[in-house]
Write an enzyme that holds these catalytic residues in place. Structure first.
Site, PDB file in Angstrom:
ATOM      1  N   HIS A   1      -4.317 -23.504  35.550  1.00  0.00           N
ATOM      2  CA  HIS A   1      -5.738 -23.203  35.330  1.00  0.00           C
ATOM      3  C   HIS A   1      -6.591 -24.063  36.259  1.00  0.00           C
ATOM      4  O   HIS A   1      -6.451 -25.292  36.295  1.00  0.00           O
ATOM      5  CB  HIS A   1      -6.068 -23.488  33.863  1.00  0.00           C
ATOM      6  CG  HIS A   1      -7.429 -23.054  33.448  1.00  0.00           C
ATOM      7  ND1 HIS A   1      -7.730 -21.745  33.123  1.00  0.00           N
ATOM      8  CD2 HIS A   1      -8.594 -23.752  33.303  1.00  0.00           C
ATOM      9  CE1 HIS A   1      -8.999 -21.654  32.780  1.00  0.00           C
ATOM     10  NE2 HIS A   1      -9.557 -22.859  32.888  1.00  0.00           N
TER      11      HIS A   1
ATOM     12  N   SER B   1      -4.580 -27.300  32.672  1.00  0.00           N
ATOM     13  CA  SER B   1      -5.816 -27.333  33.463  1.00  0.00           C
ATOM     14  C   SER B   1      -5.787 -28.453  34.495  1.00  0.00           C
ATOM     15  O   SER B   1      -5.682 -29.638  34.165  1.00  0.00           O
ATOM     16  CB  SER B   1      -7.017 -27.516  32.539  1.00  0.00           C
ATOM     17  OG  SER B   1      -8.190 -27.599  33.311  1.00  0.00           O
TER      18      SER B   1
ATOM     19  N   MET C   1     -14.148 -19.292  25.512  1.00  0.00           N
ATOM     20  CA  MET C   1     -14.369 -20.737  25.580  1.00  0.00           C
ATOM     21  C   MET C   1     -14.448 -21.289  24.162  1.00  0.00           C
ATOM     22  O   MET C   1     -15.266 -20.840  23.348  1.00  0.00           O
ATOM     23  CB  MET C   1     -15.690 -21.049  26.310  1.00  0.00           C
ATOM     24  CG  MET C   1     -15.670 -20.815  27.802  1.00  0.00           C
ATOM     25  SD  MET C   1     -14.355 -21.651  28.718  1.00  0.00           S
ATOM     26  CE  MET C   1     -14.570 -23.370  28.240  1.00  0.00           C
TER      27      MET C   1
ATOM     28  N   HIS D   1     -10.926 -20.164  37.063  1.00  0.00           N
ATOM     29  CA  HIS D   1     -12.043 -20.025  36.125  1.00  0.00           C
ATOM     30  C   HIS D   1     -13.311 -20.497  36.835  1.00  0.00           C
ATOM     31  O   HIS D   1     -13.515 -21.701  37.004  1.00  0.00           O
ATOM     32  CB  HIS D   1     -11.722 -20.881  34.882  1.00  0.00           C
ATOM     33  CG  HIS D   1     -12.785 -20.919  33.845  1.00  0.00           C
ATOM     34  ND1 HIS D   1     -12.760 -21.836  32.806  1.00  0.00           N
ATOM     35  CD2 HIS D   1     -13.891 -20.161  33.649  1.00  0.00           C
ATOM     36  CE1 HIS D   1     -13.817 -21.637  32.021  1.00  0.00           C
ATOM     37  NE2 HIS D   1     -14.515 -20.629  32.520  1.00  0.00           N
TER      38      HIS D   1
ATOM     39  N   MET E   1     -16.930 -21.383  36.918  1.00  0.00           N
ATOM     40  CA  MET E   1     -18.110 -21.728  36.116  1.00  0.00           C
ATOM     41  C   MET E   1     -19.237 -22.002  37.097  1.00  0.00           C
ATOM     42  O   MET E   1     -19.607 -23.157  37.348  1.00  0.00           O
ATOM     43  CB  MET E   1     -17.801 -22.952  35.242  1.00  0.00           C
ATOM     44  CG  MET E   1     -16.938 -22.626  34.045  1.00  0.00           C
ATOM     45  SD  MET E   1     -16.175 -24.079  33.316  1.00  0.00           S
ATOM     46  CE  MET E   1     -14.761 -24.228  34.399  1.00  0.00           C
TER      47      MET E   1
ATOM     48  N   MET F   1     -16.565 -25.788  38.963  1.00  0.00           N
ATOM     49  CA  MET F   1     -17.884 -26.032  38.346  1.00  0.00           C
ATOM     50  C   MET F   1     -18.880 -26.398  39.432  1.00  0.00           C
ATOM     51  O   MET F   1     -18.586 -27.227  40.286  1.00  0.00           O
ATOM     52  CB  MET F   1     -17.777 -27.207  37.379  1.00  0.00           C
ATOM     53  CG  MET F   1     -16.745 -27.035  36.296  1.00  0.00           C
ATOM     54  SD  MET F   1     -16.708 -28.523  35.277  1.00  0.00           S
ATOM     55  CE  MET F   1     -15.401 -28.094  34.124  1.00  0.00           C
TER      56      MET F   1
ATOM     57  N   ASP G   1      -9.704 -21.539  25.949  1.00  0.00           N
ATOM     58  CA  ASP G   1      -9.874 -22.690  26.842  1.00  0.00           C
ATOM     59  C   ASP G   1     -10.817 -23.705  26.217  1.00  0.00           C
ATOM     60  O   ASP G   1     -11.980 -23.393  25.948  1.00  0.00           O
ATOM     61  CB  ASP G   1     -10.451 -22.152  28.178  1.00  0.00           C
ATOM     62  CG  ASP G   1     -10.627 -23.223  29.227  1.00  0.00           C
ATOM     63  OD1 ASP G   1     -10.119 -24.345  29.043  1.00  0.00           O
ATOM     64  OD2 ASP G   1     -11.270 -22.917  30.251  1.00  0.00           O
TER      65      ASP G   1
END
Ligand code: DX5
Ligand code: ZN
Length: 216
Positions: free
Chosen positions: A32, A9, A136, A65, A67, A36, A172
């Protein structure tokens, strides 16, 4: 046990030396990238500018990813980076099937992520439209949190539900050498690890250790 891919990540890198940090994980399978927005999750990470810099610096395929509260507004922007996977949250999408179709229009593999409280069974009606389920194993928003052990059972249920479909199951949050093997045995096919890899004395050796524990 199937072949398991490792996805370090970006959130956990030391951004003062991005190039060296990304070089140290060149033996991984994916990169990854956690986006956010400070609304869907109580934290802000980075946006497309940094993600693009990472994409130029690393030869790993991107595993993005999102979010964010309004994923539809960002799909086209992140699709420009040509990721392998673009994943949005089940909890953030009002019209999930429509959002997933718009990812697919960019010829990118489609992922859906589930917060710890969201049952995997809720994905059953859209299984034919997805390439990846991201489970998650912490509450999303921060790196370095403690793994929620019940996630292993969730992975097992996802694997059972997916059956023969070619859907990747990614985990994750709090993934490390301590739980990688149990996750793979339960059916995970991609493991994300942030702090475990980047806080190791040698990220490359840590990845090699993960591969060893997954193959022994
Ligand atoms: C958390 C992020 C994770 C995070 C994982 O919201 O989605 O990808 O970077 O970090 P670790 O492996 O440190 O839990
Ligand atoms: Zn993530």
């Amino acid at each position: 046990m199937q072949n398991v891919r490792i996805s370090p990540s970006l959130l956990a890198v030391d951004f003062t030396c991005l190039r060296e940090q990304l070089h140290s994980v060149a033996s991984a399978d994916l990169l990854h990238v956690d986006i956010m927005d400070g609304h869907f999750v109580p934290n802000i990470s980075f946006g497309p500018v940094i993600a693009e810099a990472a994409a130029r610096t690393s030869s790993l395929p991107l595993d993005i990813h999102l979010m964010v509260s309004n994923p539809d507004a960002f799909i086209a922007r992140f699709a420009q980076l040509q990721p392998s996977y673009l994943t949005i949250h089940y909890e953030a999408s009002m019209h999930l099937h429509r959002s997933l179709s718009s990812i697919r229009e960019h010829a990118i593999k489609v992922g859906v992520s589930l917060n710890p409280h969201t049952p995997v069974e809720w994905l059953e009606p859209i299984l034919d439209f997805i390439d990846l389920i991201l489970i998650m194993s912490v509450n999303p928003g921060f790196g370095g949190q403690e793994f929620i052990p019940q996630s292993i059972e969730k992975v097992r249920r996802a694997r059972e539900m997916v059956g023969n479909r070619p859907i990747a199951i990614e985990v994750d949050g709090g993934v490390s050498l301590d739980n990688a093997r149990s996750l793979a045995e339960a059916g995970a096919s991609i493991l994300v690890a942030g702090s475990a890899i980047f806080q190791a004395a040698s990220p490359a050796q840590y990845i090699a250790g993960l591969r060893q524990t997954l193959s022994s």
